[in-house]
Design a protein around this motif. Structure first.
Motif, PDB file in Angstrom:
ATOM      1  N   THR A 155       0.834  -1.206   0.000  1.00 53.89           N
ATOM      2  CA  THR A 155       0.000   0.000   0.000  1.00 53.89           C
ATOM      3  C   THR A 155       0.866   1.251   0.000  1.00 53.89           C
ATOM      4  N   TYR A 156       0.553   2.217  -0.888  1.00 55.90           N
ATOM      5  CA  TYR A 156       1.276   3.489  -0.892  1.00 55.90           C
ATOM      6  C   TYR A 156       0.268   4.626  -0.890  1.00 55.90           C
ATOM      7  N   LEU A 157       0.041   5.185   0.296  1.00 52.55           N
ATOM      8  CA  LEU A 157      -0.867   6.314   0.446  1.00 52.55           C
ATOM      9  C   LEU A 157      -0.126   7.430   1.169  1.00 52.55           C
ATOM     10  N   PRO A 158       0.477   8.380   0.444  1.00 54.44           N
ATOM     11  CA  PRO A 158       1.228   9.454   1.096  1.00 54.44           C
ATOM     12  C   PRO A 158       0.362  10.244   2.067  1.00 54.44           C
ATOM     13  N   GLY A 159       0.991  10.765   3.082  1.00 54.85           N
ATOM     14  CA  GLY A 159       0.278  11.601   4.033  1.00 54.85           C
ATOM     15  C   GLY A 159       0.101  10.970   5.386  1.00 54.85           C
ATOM     16  N   GLY A 160       0.407   9.702   5.521  1.00 57.97           N
ATOM     17  CA  GLY A 160       0.417   9.073   6.843  1.00 57.97           C
ATOM     18  C   GLY A 160      -0.882   8.451   7.268  1.00 57.97           C
ATOM     19  N   ALA A 161      -1.999   9.164   7.146  1.00 56.64           N
ATOM     20  CA  ALA A 161      -3.244   8.681   7.736  1.00 56.64           C
ATOM     21  C   ALA A 161      -3.749   7.423   7.058  1.00 56.64           C
ATOM     22  N   ALA A 197      -1.847  -1.205   6.279  1.00 56.59           N
ATOM     23  CA  ALA A 197      -1.425  -2.325   5.454  1.00 56.59           C
ATOM     24  C   ALA A 197      -2.629  -3.155   5.014  1.00 56.59           C
ATOM     25  N   ALA A 198      -2.530  -3.733   3.812  1.00 58.22           N
ATOM     26  CA  ALA A 198      -3.570  -4.640   3.334  1.00 58.22           C
ATOM     27  C   ALA A 198      -3.411  -5.988   4.038  1.00 58.22           C
ATOM     28  N   ALA A 199      -4.485  -6.523   4.538  1.00 55.56           N
ATOM     29  CA  ALA A 199      -4.444  -7.746   5.329  1.00 55.56           C
ATOM     30  C   ALA A 199      -4.122  -8.964   4.474  1.00 55.56           C
ATOM     31  N   GLY A 200      -3.434  -9.922   5.077  1.00 54.35           N
ATOM     32  CA  GLY A 200      -3.267 -11.220   4.446  1.00 54.35           C
ATOM     33  C   GLY A 200      -4.536 -12.040   4.613  1.00 54.35           C
ATOM     34  N   GLY A 207      -1.780 -16.086   5.300  1.00 57.14           N
ATOM     35  CA  GLY A 207      -1.313 -15.039   4.399  1.00 57.14           C
ATOM     36  C   GLY A 207      -0.732 -13.864   5.164  1.00 57.14           C
ATOM     37  N   GLY A 208       0.427 -13.353   4.719  1.00 54.01           N
ATOM     38  CA  GLY A 208       1.055 -12.218   5.378  1.00 54.01           C
ATOM     39  C   GLY A 208       0.501 -10.897   4.885  1.00 54.01           C
ATOM     40  N   ALA A 209       0.422  -9.909   5.771  1.00 56.38           N
ATOM     41  CA  ALA A 209      -0.053  -8.576   5.400  1.00 56.38           C
ATOM     42  C   ALA A 209       0.972  -7.875   4.515  1.00 56.38           C
ATOM     43  N   GLY A 210       0.496  -7.002   3.625  1.00 59.51           N
ATOM     44  CA  GLY A 210       1.376  -6.203   2.788  1.00 59.51           C
ATOM     45  C   GLY A 210       1.962  -5.037   3.556  1.00 59.51           C
ATOM     46  N   ALA A 211       3.021  -4.460   3.003  1.00 53.27           N
ATOM     47  CA  ALA A 211       3.642  -3.282   3.613  1.00 53.27           C
ATOM     48  C   ALA A 211       2.752  -2.060   3.429  1.00 53.27           C
TER      49      ALA A 211
END
Length: 256
Positions: free
Chosen positions: A192-198, A202-205, A210-214
């Protein structure tokens, strides 16, 4: 439950000096998550192929058991995660999981397919009909600065949400051959890439290891697929690398 259960978490040999009627579960290794540098985002790894059988007649003879390892996650730039390795027993094999895509790559086909990387609308194909028996599902589409989720044994990986949010991994399948209900073969979440912090959640596994995404650019690292569950690894982003898939498992049960 009145059964003898053999759980192979590593390759070995199943010895049966007498004829048996068995049930089995075979899960392949999950695929590794993808990753790209900068704002490029990787897709989640697909789950290992999932196969079962019941009331199988097995004449007396030692038989080889192969437990597939999980595929490596991406630590370099512009690459896809490695596919997981197939598991097998008694001439029955499960496909390994597909690796997640990176910035310039689609998801890889496997037992369940890997998710597409950023700007890649194609997730990897799962080992589904007309392949028989079905072993898994396709990965989700990437795009919008996010990766798609890897496919799972029960469900396809989710696609990106259009605003930089990665897709969740597809759900795995519950099985009670061990005497307890355990869920196997969940897909990895896309990066996941959402600038701004809020919005950097992370996308769930997917359920079943399944492992969660960064979550980036300054959020959380991706998570590896769970060992002995065949889960896909989470997709990476920037300094957060793609994570490896979990190893598979072979379980054999028969009346005690």
């Amino acid at each position: 439950g009145g059964k003898t259960i053999h759980a192979f978490t590593n390759s070995g040999t199943f010895h049966n000096p007498a004829s048996l009627t068995i049930d089995y579960l075979i899960v392949g290794g999950g695929g590794g998550g993808g990753r790209s540098p900068g704002s490029g985002v990787g897709g989640g790894g697909g789950a290992g192929g999932y196969r079962t059988g019941s009331s199988i007649s097995l004449p007396a003879s030692p038989r080889s058991v192969v437990v597939g390892g999980g595929g490596a996650g991406v630590t370099s730039s512009q690459a896809t995660g490695a596919s997981g390795v197939a598991s097998s027993f008694n001439s029955v094999s499960s496909a390994g999981g597909g690796g997640g895509g990176s910035l310039n790559n689609d998801g890889v086909a496997g037992g369940s397919g890997g998710g597409g990387g950023q700007d890649r609308p194609t997730g990897g194909a799962g080992n589904t009909p007309p392949v028989s028996p079905s072993q898994g599902n396709a990965g989700g589409a990437g795009g919008g600065s996010a990766g798609g989720g890897g496919g799972g044994a029960t469900a396809v990986g989710a696609g990106h949400n259009g605003a930089g949010g990665g897709g969740a991994g597809g759900a795995g399948t519950a099985n009670s051959i061990s005497g307890t209900s355990v869920t196997y073969a969940g897909g990895g979440g896309g990066g996941t890439y959402l600038p701004g912090g809020a919005g950097n959640a992370a996308a769930a596994g997917g359920s079943g290891g399944g492992g969660a995404g960064a979550g980036g650019p300054s959020g959380t690292a991706a998570v590896a697929g769970t060992m002995s569950r065949g889960g896909g690894g989470g997709g990476g982003i920037d300094s957060f690398v793609g994570q490896p898939g979990g190893s598979g498992i072979v379980l054999i049960a028969y009346p005690s």
